[in-house]
Enzyme design. Structure first.
Site, PDB file in Angstrom:
ATOM      1  N   HIS A 250       0.838  -1.198   0.000  1.00 15.06           N
ATOM      2  CA  HIS A 250       0.000   0.000   0.000  1.00 15.06           C
ATOM      3  C   HIS A 250       0.873   1.248   0.000  1.00 15.06           C
ATOM      4  O   HIS A 250       2.100   1.182   0.143  1.00 15.06           O
ATOM      5  CB  HIS A 250      -0.900   0.024   1.248  1.00 15.06           C
ATOM      6  CG  HIS A 250      -0.134   0.172   2.531  1.00 15.06           C
ATOM      7  ND1 HIS A 250       0.593  -0.853   3.094  1.00 15.06           N
ATOM      8  CD2 HIS A 250       0.036   1.233   3.356  1.00 15.06           C
ATOM      9  CE1 HIS A 250       1.163  -0.437   4.204  1.00 15.06           C
ATOM     10  NE2 HIS A 250       0.853   0.835   4.392  1.00 15.06           N
TER      11      HIS A 250
ATOM     12  N   ARG B 113       5.351   6.237  13.813  1.00 15.27           N
ATOM     13  CA  ARG B 113       5.214   6.800  12.458  1.00 15.27           C
ATOM     14  C   ARG B 113       4.606   8.192  12.488  1.00 15.27           C
ATOM     15  O   ARG B 113       3.602   8.418  13.148  1.00 15.27           O
ATOM     16  CB  ARG B 113       4.339   5.882  11.595  1.00 15.27           C
ATOM     17  CG  ARG B 113       4.459   6.201  10.106  1.00 15.27           C
ATOM     18  CD  ARG B 113       3.540   5.344   9.277  1.00 15.27           C
ATOM     19  NE  ARG B 113       2.264   5.992   9.089  1.00 15.27           N
ATOM     20  CZ  ARG B 113       1.230   5.437   8.473  1.00 15.27           C
ATOM     21  NH1 ARG B 113       1.333   4.207   8.002  1.00 15.27           N
ATOM     22  NH2 ARG B 113       0.107   6.096   8.323  1.00 15.27           N
TER      23      ARG B 113
ATOM     24  N   HIS C 269       4.821   0.227   0.102  1.00 20.90           N
ATOM     25  CA  HIS C 269       5.562  -0.522   1.119  1.00 20.90           C
ATOM     26  C   HIS C 269       4.691  -1.624   1.713  1.00 20.90           C
ATOM     27  O   HIS C 269       3.464  -1.596   1.587  1.00 20.90           O
ATOM     28  CB  HIS C 269       6.122   0.400   2.202  1.00 20.90           C
ATOM     29  CG  HIS C 269       5.076   1.201   2.918  1.00 20.90           C
ATOM     30  ND1 HIS C 269       4.535   2.356   2.406  1.00 20.90           N
ATOM     31  CD2 HIS C 269       4.479   1.017   4.118  1.00 20.90           C
ATOM     32  CE1 HIS C 269       3.650   2.850   3.242  1.00 20.90           C
ATOM     33  NE2 HIS C 269       3.585   2.052   4.298  1.00 20.90           N
TER      34      HIS C 269
ATOM     35  N   ASP D 257       0.470   5.143   2.002  1.00 17.24           N
ATOM     36  CA  ASP D 257      -0.323   5.669   3.126  1.00 17.24           C
ATOM     37  C   ASP D 257      -1.338   6.722   2.677  1.00 17.24           C
ATOM     38  O   ASP D 257      -1.016   7.620   1.894  1.00 17.24           O
ATOM     39  CB  ASP D 257       0.607   6.278   4.185  1.00 17.24           C
ATOM     40  CG  ASP D 257       1.541   5.227   4.775  1.00 17.24           C
ATOM     41  OD1 ASP D 257       1.174   4.032   4.785  1.00 17.24           O
ATOM     42  OD2 ASP D 257       2.643   5.606   5.220  1.00 17.24           O
TER      43      ASP D 257
HETATM   44  C1  SIN Z   1       3.220   1.068   7.658  1.00 18.51           C
HETATM   45  O1  SIN Z   1       2.587   0.512   6.789  1.00 18.51           O
HETATM   46  O2  SIN Z   1       3.207   2.272   7.808  1.00 18.51           O
HETATM   47  C2  SIN Z   1       4.072   0.241   8.607  1.00 18.51           C
HETATM   48  C3  SIN Z   1       5.273  -0.288   7.929  1.00 18.51           C
HETATM   49  C4  SIN Z   1       6.100  -1.139   8.849  1.00 18.51           C
HETATM   50  O3  SIN Z   1       5.704  -1.409   9.986  1.00 18.51           O
HETATM   51  O4  SIN Z   1       7.185  -1.551   8.450  1.00 18.51           O
END
Ligand code: SIN
Length: 299
Positions: A118, A290, A275, A120
């Site tokens: 995905h 995050r 990612h 974000d």
């Molecule tokens: C996310 O999708 O923001 C998390 C990515 C991760 O935990 O590596």
């Protein structure tokens, strides 16, 4: 077996090649990801250093820093150096710091956050520009994050498919992922880590191919998590085209895999990359913080 055509590294170069004088930048794959050195992110960054980090971010889609020691305040100050913080509606936030979303999985929990490809906040009308993910606690092995370049994925398509895609828009939504209709969420142990299903009301229409607002490069902008259909197409028709694009977009040569250590920080561009967080570390805790930066409507 016939091998697929090579994709040219020269295709990646989007800005005049200028060397870096303030930081070191080591590419981790030809199309996506670079490790940056010679920076202490806990201190106030000079304009020259911030400009070089921003340039490496545009050029590589995601940049990584190692061995950083950041308080939540320093993480927030760092994020503000590169944009305006956007508060995530659904993730549990760090106590006292609503700007910081917790990406947590305890040793006895099964589901992880971000476990499918995905980008974000693509369900927003003005989707997130970037995310800065900081590792506080990581498993001894496992829990890596994969990244893929949507610029490289777009570049490698045929001229005919590119021309078709450039006329299309796609519908993205938060409802089926974070809302009451999210089967995965309602039936998993993500409750408490992901909440506020009543706020999952976002649907947005974006071009399937965007022009990156900062580099001018074209990039594929659909993703398996949030894109629900091609605008004006049936679900079945959409699934056929999107399914092809999702397989194509994660060809190994467009991707890289980042192995976290405590103190690593990843700063990725949500307009040019996807990612995915691997969920292969049961029995261990993984805790990252995050911060997401606000973006602009995409065209
Ligand atoms: C996310 O999708 O923001 C998390 C990515 C991760 O935990 O590596």
């Amino acid at each position: 077996m016939i091998s697929s055509a090579a994709v040219s590294v020269a295709d990646r170069v989007s800005e005049p090649v200028r060397s870096y004088s303030q930081i070191t930048v080591e590419p981790l794959s030809p199309f996506v990801g670079a490790e940056i050195g010679n920076v202490d992110l806990s201190s106030e960054l000079s304009d020259a250093v911030a400009e070089e980090i921003a340039r490496a971010f545009r050029e590589h889609g995601v940049v990584f820093f190692r061995d950083q020691v950041l308080t939540p305040e320093q993480h927030i100050a760092l994020a503000r150096r590169f944009g305006t913080i956007e508060i995530n509606r659904f993730f549990k936030t760090v106590d006292g710091y609503p700007e910081i979303a917790e990406v947590r999985k305890e040793a006895d929990q099964k589901s992880n956050i971000g476990g499918s490809w995905h980008t974000d906040h693509s369900y927003d009308q003005a989707p997130a520009k970037a995310s800065l993910l900081y590792a506080r606690e990581v498993p001894p092995v496992g829990g890596d994050t994969l990244f893929s370049s949507m610029v490289a994925a777009y570049d490698a398509l045929s001229p005919g498919l590119k021309a078709t895609l450039e006329r299309l828009k796609a519908v993205h939504s938060s409802r089926h992922v974070f809302g009451y209709t999210s089967k995965g969420l309602m039936e998993s142990d993500l409750k408490g880590r992901i909440s506020n299903p009543e706020l999952a009301t976002q649907d947005a229409l974006h071009p399937v191919v965007i022009t990156h607002p900062e580099t001018g490069r074209k990039a594929l902008y659909v993703n398996a998590n949030f894109t629900v259909r091609i605008d004006g197409w049936s679900s079945e028709e959409s699934a056929a085209l999107l399914g092809y694009l999702y397989r194509h977009a994660v060809r190994p040569e467009f991707t890289m895999r980042f192995r976290w250590r405590q103190g690593s920080l990843a700063f990725w561009d949500n307009r040019s990359t996807w990612h995915l967080a691997l969920n292969d570390y049961s029995g261990h805790r993984r805790l990252l913080h995050r911060i997401t930066l606000a973006g602009t409507p995409l065209s």
